[in-house]
Scaffold this active site. Structure first.
Site, PDB file in Angstrom:
ATOM      1  N   GLY A   1       0.840  -1.210   0.000  1.00  0.00           N
ATOM      2  CA  GLY A   1       0.000   0.000   0.000  1.00  0.00           C
ATOM      3  C   GLY A   1       0.861   1.240   0.000  1.00  0.00           C
ATOM      4  CG  ASN A   2      -0.173   4.631  -1.457  1.00  0.00           C
ATOM      5  OD1 ASN A   2      -0.951   5.380  -0.879  1.00  0.00           O
ATOM      6  ND2 ASN A   2      -0.474   4.057  -2.613  1.00  0.00           N
ATOM      7  CE1 TYR A   3       3.662   5.122   5.884  1.00  0.00           C
ATOM      8  CE2 TYR A   3       5.202   5.892   4.213  1.00  0.00           C
ATOM      9  CZ  TYR A   3       4.946   5.161   5.360  1.00  0.00           C
ATOM     10  OH  TYR A   3       5.939   4.486   5.977  1.00  0.00           O
TER      11      TYR A   3
END
Ligand code: C5P
Length: 406
Positions: free
Chosen positions: A210-212
């Protein structure tokens, strides 16, 4: 901001929820509305006129005339002054009288004289609420165009629990805002798609790439466009946010592939799209059926995800507007301009992680908008809600220009 400067008449009838009308008045005033209050004689037993007069900054109206000096409280001029009339709380008795046209107090005569949209927020005990007489009265009012802000379920003053609690003041205001957005908003009649949040690319049943991204920027844009009357299709990756406006239709997805499929289905029905999602560039070639066990080092085989923006850029018709985002860490202008062209965007919103207060997991953002002609406009650091308004302004201009060229 759609309530700013609006004349709003709040009608308070005699129920225990009358204490919440103080909060309703405050919420309306906070949004820039001018508020006057009319109460039934019974309502005075539940909340003092002094409280409501202080909050609304106007004397409270209860009687047809002032017994001291005989000054006439004209229901006709109140009815024409108001841009909206909201009866909250609306008791079973008041609803019944409104439905049948009985006019034995100022709140009711004003209802009969009002030319503006009327909202009612019913509040009563659960059995009164469920009674066929009340249900029929509400139906009659709805058929007549009155907007019913439905009562909620929960604990009631009687000690019983069920449907009958007056809607929260914030929800009543939201219903009023939605009404005016739908009827008066600058973007009325347009449909806009937004992608928001991160995507999760599954490795196995418990892990993902995923990412932030929090989704905050995309959700703020969706709310801003809805507040201007657009019908919004929000395609969101996993986020903690929910939508407020009833003009927003939320489609929840998890992976880039799911977002791609939803976007391709929805975009042809829209006038514009704002692609603010932080789509993962790669996904595991396959997702393991069971949790992967530790065996020392491991290599993940990744394959590229479809580029939603590039595909929509290919499919875009001359009348559609496509907006992308670029979150960069270096060589910002050059990279953003490259993406603008490669994905056939009408403009791109650049934010740089090098700027303090911009990017992921913060409430603020600092953007530069680069148009199709390459011209860059820099904006100062603002809250994401303010940035959403800047992006909505630019989008409205771009959409209007396309329309006039058609
Ligand atoms: O990831 P990148 O910096 O190329 O993203 C630029 C724009 O393209 C963003 O608007 C993003 O939402 C969009 N994008 C997309 N599909 C991808 C990658 C990016 O729609 N697979």
């Amino acid at each position: 901001m759609i309530l700013k400067g609006k004349h709003i008449l709040v009608g308070v009838s005699g129920g225990i929820a009358a204490y919440k009308s103080a909060m309703l008045i405050r919420e309306l005033i906070r949004r820039g509305a001018e508020v006057q209050v009319v109460m039934t004689p019974m309502a005075k037993q539940f909340i003092t006129p002094l409280t409501l007069a202080t909050l609304s900054k106007h004397p409270i109206l209860v009687d047809f005339f002032d017994p001291e000096n005989g000054a006439w409280n004209s229901h006709v001029s109140l009815g024409t002054w108001a841009d909206a009339y909201v009866v909250a709380p609306a008791t079973a008795n008041t609803l019944a009288k409104m439905a049948t046209g009985i006019a034995d107090n100022l709140l009711l005569t004003t209802y009969l004289s009002a030319r503006c949209p009327v909202f009612v927020a019913p509040a009563m005990d659960l059995d009164m609420m469920a009674h066929p007489a009340t249900r029929l009265n509400l139906l009659t009012l709805q058929e007549r165009g009155v907007v019913v802000v439905d009562a909620a379920e929960g604990e009631l003053a009687s000690g019983l629990s069920g449907k009958g609690r007056m809607a929260e003041p914030a929800d009543i205001v939201l219903a009023m805002q939605d009404y005016f957005s739908r009827t008066e908003g600058l973007l009325c009649g347009s449909r806009i798609m937004i992608t928001a949040g991160p995507t999760y690319e599954k490795i196995d049943p418990v892990r993902f790439i995923g990412n932030y991204s929090s989704g905050k920027m995309g959700y703020a844009i969706a709310e801003e466009l809805a507040s201007r009357g657009a019908e919004v299709e929000l395609i969101s990756g996993p986020t903690k946010f929910s939508v407020q406006s009833s003009l927003i239709k939320l489609t929840k997805v998890e992976s880039a592939r799911q977002m791609y499929e939803a976007a391709l289905r929805i975009f042809p029905t829209c006038h514009a799209a704002v692609l603010s999602a932080a789509v993962a560039d790669f996904a595991p070639a396959e997702c393991a059926d069971e949790k992967i066990k530790h065996h020392g080092e491991m290599t993940l085989h990744l394959v590229p995800n479809p580029d939603i923006a590039a595909e929509l850029g290919r499919q875009k018709t001359a009348s559609q507007t496509l907006v992308g985002f670029a979150l960069e860490t270096n060589d910002e202008m050059h990279n953003a301009q490259g993406k603008l062209q490669a994905k056939n965007l009408d403009f791109i919103v650049l934010n740089s992680l090098a700027d303090k207060g911009a990017g992921f997991m913060v409430d603020t953002n600092k953007i530069t908008i680069i148009g199709a002609d390459g011209e860059a406009t820099e904006y100062p650091l603002k809250t994401k809600v303010e940035v959403a308004a800047d992006i909505a302004d630019r989008l409205t201009d771009t959409m209007n220009n396309k329309q006039t060229r058609e």
